[in-house]
Design an enzyme around this catalytic site. Structure first.
Site, PDB file in Angstrom:
ATOM      1  N   ILE A   1     -10.656 -37.003 -53.505  1.00  0.00           N
ATOM      2  CA  ILE A   1      -9.418 -36.252 -53.733  1.00  0.00           C
ATOM      3  C   ILE A   1      -8.551 -36.420 -52.491  1.00  0.00           C
ATOM      4  O   ILE A   1      -8.877 -35.871 -51.425  1.00  0.00           O
ATOM      5  CB  ILE A   1      -9.705 -34.757 -53.998  1.00  0.00           C
ATOM      6  N   GLU A   2      -7.497 -37.201 -52.622  1.00  0.00           N
ATOM      7  CA  GLU A   2      -6.654 -37.490 -51.461  1.00  0.00           C
ATOM      8  C   GLU A   2      -5.524 -36.474 -51.352  1.00  0.00           C
ATOM      9  O   GLU A   2      -5.320 -35.631 -52.230  1.00  0.00           O
ATOM     10  CB  GLU A   2      -6.129 -38.921 -51.563  1.00  0.00           C
TER      11      GLU A   2
ATOM     12  N   ALA B   1      -1.377 -35.914 -49.529  1.00  0.00           N
ATOM     13  CA  ALA B   1      -0.211 -36.545 -48.918  1.00  0.00           C
ATOM     14  C   ALA B   1      -0.249 -36.421 -47.399  1.00  0.00           C
ATOM     15  O   ALA B   1       0.306 -37.272 -46.685  1.00  0.00           O
ATOM     16  CB  ALA B   1       1.071 -35.916 -49.468  1.00  0.00           C
TER      17      ALA B   1
ATOM     18  N   TYR C   1      -2.888 -36.798 -45.763  1.00  0.00           N
ATOM     19  CA  TYR C   1      -4.022 -37.691 -45.459  1.00  0.00           C
ATOM     20  C   TYR C   1      -5.295 -37.003 -44.971  1.00  0.00           C
ATOM     21  O   TYR C   1      -6.337 -37.164 -45.572  1.00  0.00           O
ATOM     22  CB  TYR C   1      -3.609 -38.778 -44.444  1.00  0.00           C
TER      23      TYR C   1
ATOM     24  N   GLU D   1     -18.531 -38.094 -52.457  1.00  0.00           N
ATOM     25  CA  GLU D   1     -19.879 -37.600 -52.144  1.00  0.00           C
ATOM     26  C   GLU D   1     -19.824 -36.151 -51.682  1.00  0.00           C
ATOM     27  O   GLU D   1     -20.644 -35.321 -52.075  1.00  0.00           O
ATOM     28  CB  GLU D   1     -20.515 -38.443 -51.035  1.00  0.00           C
TER      29      GLU D   1
ATOM     30  N   CYS E   1     -19.598 -43.215 -46.458  1.00  0.00           N
ATOM     31  CA  CYS E   1     -19.066 -43.263 -45.092  1.00  0.00           C
ATOM     32  C   CYS E   1     -19.999 -42.464 -44.164  1.00  0.00           C
ATOM     33  O   CYS E   1     -20.887 -41.725 -44.608  1.00  0.00           O
ATOM     34  CB  CYS E   1     -17.643 -42.706 -45.051  1.00  0.00           C
TER      35      CYS E   1
ATOM     36  N   CYS F   1     -20.091 -38.652 -44.716  1.00  0.00           N
ATOM     37  CA  CYS F   1     -20.852 -38.270 -45.916  1.00  0.00           C
ATOM     38  C   CYS F   1     -22.351 -38.419 -45.687  1.00  0.00           C
ATOM     39  O   CYS F   1     -23.141 -37.610 -46.180  1.00  0.00           O
ATOM     40  CB  CYS F   1     -20.397 -39.087 -47.117  1.00  0.00           C
TER      41      CYS F   1
HETATM   42  N1  THU Z   1     -14.179 -42.638 -50.022  1.00  0.00           N
HETATM   43  C1  THU Z   1     -15.129 -41.931 -50.677  1.00  0.00           C
HETATM   44  O1  THU Z   1     -14.843 -41.185 -51.618  1.00  0.00           O
HETATM   45  N2  THU Z   1     -16.407 -42.080 -50.281  1.00  0.00           N
HETATM   46  C2  THU Z   1     -16.808 -42.865 -49.240  1.00  0.00           C
HETATM   47  O2  THU Z   1     -17.957 -42.810 -48.834  1.00  0.00           O
HETATM   48  C3  THU Z   1     -15.853 -43.795 -48.624  1.00  0.00           C
HETATM   49  C4  THU Z   1     -14.434 -43.525 -48.918  1.00  0.00           C
HETATM   50  C5  THU Z   1     -12.784 -42.447 -50.422  1.00  0.00           C
HETATM   51  C6  THU Z   1     -11.951 -41.757 -49.386  1.00  0.00           C
HETATM   52  C7  THU Z   1     -10.576 -42.238 -49.732  1.00  0.00           C
HETATM   53  O3  THU Z   1     -10.043 -41.415 -50.747  1.00  0.00           O
HETATM   54  C8  THU Z   1     -10.808 -43.621 -50.295  1.00  0.00           C
HETATM   55  O4  THU Z   1     -12.181 -43.690 -50.645  1.00  0.00           O
HETATM   56  C9  THU Z   1     -10.476 -44.749 -49.341  1.00  0.00           C
HETATM   57  O5  THU Z   1     -11.092 -44.565 -48.124  1.00  0.00           O
END
Ligand code: THU
Length: 151
Positions: free
Chosen positions: A56-57, A59, A61, A68, A104, A107
């Site tokens: 879930i992004e 604006a 950032y 996860e 990442c 996570c």
């Molecule tokens: N993202 C994830 O949802 N999980 C990860 O482990 C790596 C990155 C998402 C974050 C962001 O919304 C998009 O992928 C690009 O980084």
């Protein structure tokens, strides 16, 4: 090291395909208008419940959250603090993904909080039939966790 070890599935009795299916469904809900990278995740709890999440992004950032952690936060906020496995499906927009999306670093650390690192299984999947399995401690070796603060 043999990472694509499908026997892990039997050892741990993890419903791998169901978790992947759930992650694929969750990915459809991803809100990622800035990166256009869509991720779905599904965690399995000790009680054998499945909680899903998407990225879930935002604006601004920095408030953005990974799939996860959305899934883990849903499980924990429902009282499930012990997790056994996670399936992750991610890739650029447009249907199926042809890449394995690894969690990442943040996570991995969040999973560590609610997992037994030696047992917890991370499944990175392109689809139900194409996936890799890892133990969390392979992806986050020599980690810091709650036990370090038991003094
Ligand atoms: N993202 C994830 O949802 N999980 C990860 O482990 C790596 C990155 C998402 C974050 C962001 O919304 C998009 O992928 C690009 O980084």
């Amino acid at each position: 090291m043999e990472n694509n070890n499908k026997n892990l599935m039997e050892v741990n009795n993890i419903p791998v395909k169901e978790l992947i299916k759930s992650a694929i469904e969750a990915r459809k809900k991803a809100y990622a208008p800035y990166s256009n990278y869509l991720v779905g995740a599904a965690v399995l709890t000790n009680e054998l419940r499945i909680y899903t999440g998407c990225n879930i992004e935002n604006a601004a950032y920095t408030p953005s959250i990974c799939a996860e952690r959305t899934a883990v936060n849903k499980a924990v906020s429902e009282g499930c603090r012990k997790l056994k496995a996670i399936a992750i499906v991610g890739g650029p927009k447009d249907g199926l993904t042809d890449q394995y999306a690894f969690p990442c670093g943040v996570c991995r650390q969040v999973l560590r909080e609610f997992a037994d690192s030696n047992q917890f299984i991370v499944i990175v999947a392109k689809n139900e039939n194409d996936y890799k399995l890892y133990r969390l401690n392979e992806l986050l070796p020599e980690s810091f966790g709650p036990e370090n603060l038991n003094y």
